[in-house]
Write a protein that holds these residues in place. Structure first.
Motif, short mmCIF file in Angstrom:
data_model
loop_
_atom_site.label_atom_id
_atom_site.label_comp_id
_atom_site.label_asym_id
_atom_site.label_seq_id
_atom_site.Cartn_x
_atom_site.Cartn_y
_atom_site.Cartn_z
N ARG A 10 48.44 38.15 19.70
CA ARG A 10 49.91 38.14 19.76
C ARG A 10 50.47 37.80 18.38
NH1 ARG A 10 51.37 34.09 24.31
NH2 ARG A 10 49.24 33.47 23.86
N ASP A 13 56.12 36.05 17.02
CA ASP A 13 57.31 36.14 17.89
C ASP A 13 56.94 36.36 19.36
OD1 ASP A 13 56.45 38.76 18.03
OD2 ASP A 13 58.30 39.66 17.27
N GLY A 14 55.65 36.31 19.67
CA GLY A 14 55.22 36.42 21.08
C GLY A 14 54.95 37.84 21.53
N THR A 15 55.27 38.84 20.69
CA THR A 15 54.98 40.22 21.09
C THR A 15 53.51 40.53 20.79
OG1 THR A 15 55.62 41.08 18.93
CG2 THR A 15 57.33 41.00 20.62
N VAL A 16 53.04 41.59 21.41
CA VAL A 16 51.64 41.95 21.20
C VAL A 16 51.48 42.63 19.84
CG1 VAL A 16 51.80 44.24 22.30
CG2 VAL A 16 49.64 42.99 22.35
N VAL A 18 49.71 45.28 17.17
CA VAL A 18 49.36 46.70 17.37
C VAL A 18 48.30 47.10 16.34
CG1 VAL A 18 51.58 47.33 18.39
CG2 VAL A 18 51.29 47.44 15.91
N PRO A 19 47.58 48.19 16.60
CA PRO A 19 46.51 48.59 15.68
C PRO A 19 47.03 48.82 14.25
CG PRO A 19 46.36 49.82 17.72
CD PRO A 19 47.65 49.09 17.77
N TYR A 28 43.82 44.24 23.60
CA TYR A 28 44.45 42.92 23.64
C TYR A 28 43.39 41.90 24.06
CZ TYR A 28 47.40 39.03 25.04
OH TYR A 28 47.95 37.78 25.17
N GLU A 30 43.16 38.70 24.28
CA GLU A 30 43.41 37.48 25.07
C GLU A 30 43.35 37.79 26.57
OE1 GLU A 30 46.75 35.12 23.69
OE2 GLU A 30 46.37 35.81 21.65
N LEU B 379 51.70 35.24 28.45
CA LEU B 379 51.50 36.68 28.21
C LEU B 379 52.39 37.17 27.07
CD1 LEU B 379 51.43 37.98 31.90
CD2 LEU B 379 49.50 37.48 30.40
N PRO B 380 52.03 38.29 26.44
CA PRO B 380 52.87 38.84 25.37
C PRO B 380 54.28 39.12 25.91
CG PRO B 380 50.78 39.98 25.46
CD PRO B 380 50.84 39.11 26.68
N ARG B 381 55.25 39.00 25.03
CA ARG B 381 56.64 39.25 25.45
C ARG B 381 57.09 40.63 24.98
NH1 ARG B 381 57.61 33.75 24.23
NH2 ARG B 381 58.43 34.20 22.17
N GLY B 382 57.79 41.32 25.85
CA GLY B 382 58.41 42.58 25.45
C GLY B 382 57.42 43.72 25.27
N GLY B 383 57.94 44.83 24.74
CA GLY B 383 57.13 46.02 24.58
C GLY B 383 56.28 45.99 23.33
N GLN B 385 55.10 47.85 19.69
CA GLN B 385 55.62 48.78 18.67
C GLN B 385 54.53 49.76 18.27
OE1 GLN B 385 58.53 48.63 18.87
NE2 GLN B 385 59.48 46.63 18.55
N THR B 386 54.28 50.69 19.15
CA THR B 386 53.15 51.59 18.96
C THR B 386 53.60 52.99 18.56
OG1 THR B 386 53.25 51.66 21.35
CG2 THR B 386 51.39 50.50 20.39
#
Lengths: 133, 395
Positions: A10, A13-16, A18-19, A28, A30, B379-383, B385-386
């Motif tokens: 993550r 800012d808590g978002t996942v 990305v590659p 992911y 976790e 858990l991750p928040r939001g969408g 950026q892919t």
């Protein structure tokens, strides 16, 4: 399509995350690994400024299509797509995608919908939900 | 309303008006699962010739059938309830006829019972299919009931042949299949009542459904293993092996939710809980007061550890003291029913078994909610950026 997989976490800012590379898929890390009980989440870009990226055709998947994940030991794990759906990023279905289940499942996540030139991002995510074959 | 972790109040309430599809599913899982565990016990008691307990088991089987009919009545009216009640009573009677055929080694009687069961399967299939306005075909319902009957008969065959391992393995399959059937029925039945059904697929509700199956099965197998220990029956090994398979599945659930370390810790404390209960039944049967007392102490210790584990796992959303009290109440159900067997108070034993079993469904609901909240918080928040190019051009 066929792609290598890297581990993701993550962002602050808590978002996942990305590659790093357009043609690479991210897992992911976790959450569960593909083949373990629970939803293994695999993310890939839909495109770059130069053109299609690894999950460009994800939106074409249909229920019943097969997805294969090959582990480090060479074992091929088969999954069957149950549904493919598009969600606005600000209504991302976090529970549906990440919340643990007791079944072996994968989620394939990419972008879709309209592109917001101001932010440089798509407004939606396209998600394929698949279960162990 | 009682606190969700309190032990017996919701369980004693019996069938009630179902207000959501999730409640409907949970109620069907509870009653249909109970039908399986009771008919398995009834058939085995017939085969083993344990007459002194059978009367209490029959009363429970009938009470369960009445409650199932009452649910059908609430959903589809008095006539449907009466038709269903008759068919279900025939189903139960024919299962007992089959068990009697096994005892008498009477192939013709077995075959006759099997044929009659098949006719009843078709009748129940048509009745339920018509109730859900053909959202399930008669054949789909009939297939589900046929699988139920086939597994019940197969476990009885294995039990009569003293193939304990197979009897318990197939018994487990039968329970699991019935809860899956309840799941399949819940959607169309809820839809036929105009209830929204999307919530049935919500991850927390699926977790609740999965935990219900595992915890209810734990209770059922625990009763079977303790009974085998109390009777010093040769099937004890098979009963504990099956119980261990259930524990292992619960640990897999913990691994999915909290990872390897938590799963290993869970396995340790849960195995202590299971072993403590079997030890209590063995000590009671042997009249060993010292062992009874030490297994009781071990149970209290493990109840505390399970309470602490689950409280930590839910990030304090469920207080450790209340969880410990819930596990202790579950232990008391099981130790008291062992005492009731010893005192030959079989009605009391059945009551404790039923209330303990039903409590598992309430516990599963409470845990799924708390676990869902705790896990969701991390858990991750939001969408994601892919995408970076804007070349897709969908609108």
């Amino acid at each position: 399509m066929d792609a290598a997989v890297e581990e993701l976490g993550r962002l602050p800012d808590g978002t996942v995350d990305v590659p790093r590379q357009w043609q690479q898929v991210g897992w992911y890390a976790e959450g569960p690994r593909p083949g373990e009980a629970g939803p293994a989440v695999l993310l890939g870009h839909v495109d770059s400024k130069a053109g299609p990226a690894v999950f460009y055709r994800l939106r074409e998947l249909r229920p019943g299509d097969r997805v294969e994940v090959v582990t480090a030991t060479g074992a091929a794990l088969g999954f069957v797509v149950r549904r493919v759906a598009r969600y606005p990023k600000d209504e991302f279905p976090t529970d549906e995608v990440y919340l643990p289940t007791l079944r072996r499942e994968v989620r394939l996540v990419t972008c879709g919908g309209t592109f917001d030139r101001g932010s440089g991002h798509y407004r939606d995510n396209v998600i394929a939900f698949a279960e162990a074959a | 309303m009682s606190h969700p972790l309190s032990t017996h109040a919701p369980a004693a309430a019996g069938p009630r008006v179902q207000t959501t599809a999730v409640e409907l599913r949970s109620g069907l899982q509870m009653l249909l699962g109970e039908h399986v565990r009771l008919t398995v016990v009834l058939m085995r008691e017939r085969i083993a010739g344990v007459d002194e307990r059978t009367q209490a088991t029959v009363v429970s089987v009938d009470r369960n059938a009445d409650e199932l009919s009452a649910v059908i009545g609430e959903l589809y009216g008095k006539d449907a309830a009466a038709s269903f009640g008759q068919l279900w009573a025939a189903h139960v009677r024919q299962l007992q006829d089959y068990a009697a055929g096994l005892v008498d080694r009477d192939e013709a009687a077995k075959q006759q019972a099997r044929s009659r069961l098949q006719v009843t399967e078709g009748d129940i299939g048509r009745l339920l299919s018509s109730a859900v306005q053909a959202a399930l075909t008669p054949e789909q319902v009939e297939d589900a009931i046929r699988m139920h009957v086939d597994t019940l008969l197969a476990q009885a065959d294995a039990y009569a042949a003293k193939d304990w391992t197979r009897a318990y393995e197939v018994g487990r399959e039968c329970f699991s299949h019935m809860l899956m059937t309840a799941d399949v029925l819940a959607g169309p039945i809820a839809a036929s009542q105009g209830l929204p059904v999307t919530e049935l697929q919500a991850p927390r509700r699926l977790l609740q459904s999965a935990l219900s199956r595992l915890l209810a099965e734990h209770m059922g197998l625990m009763v079977e293993a303790m009974r085998a220990a109390a009777d010093r029956a040769p099937e004890l090994q098979a009963a504990t092996t099956t119980l261990n398979a259930n524990t292992s599945e619960l640990a897999t659930a913990m691994r999915a939710l909290y990872g390897d370390i938590a799963a290993r810790r869970f396995l340790q404390v849960w195995a202590g809980h299971v072993e403590g209960l079997v030890a209590y039944a063995t000590a009671t049967a042997g009249g060993d007061e010292g062992a009874r007392s030490s297994s009781g102490e071990a149970l209290d210790r493990f109840a505390g550890e399970i309470g602490a584990f689950l409280s930590t796992a839910t990030d304090g959303r469920l207080p450790a003291a209340e969880l410990t009290a819930a596990v202790t109440a579950h232990d008391r159900d099981l130790t008291s029913l062992t005492d009731a067997w010893a005192a030959k108070d079989f009605s009391r034993a059945q009551e404790l078994s039923a209330s303990g079993y039903r409590h598992m469904f309430t516990l599963a609901e409470t845990l799924a909610e708390a676990v869902g909240d705790e896990v969701a918080a991390g858990l991750p928040r939001g969408g994601a950026q892919t995408g970076g190019g804007g070349t897709v051009g969908e609108s």
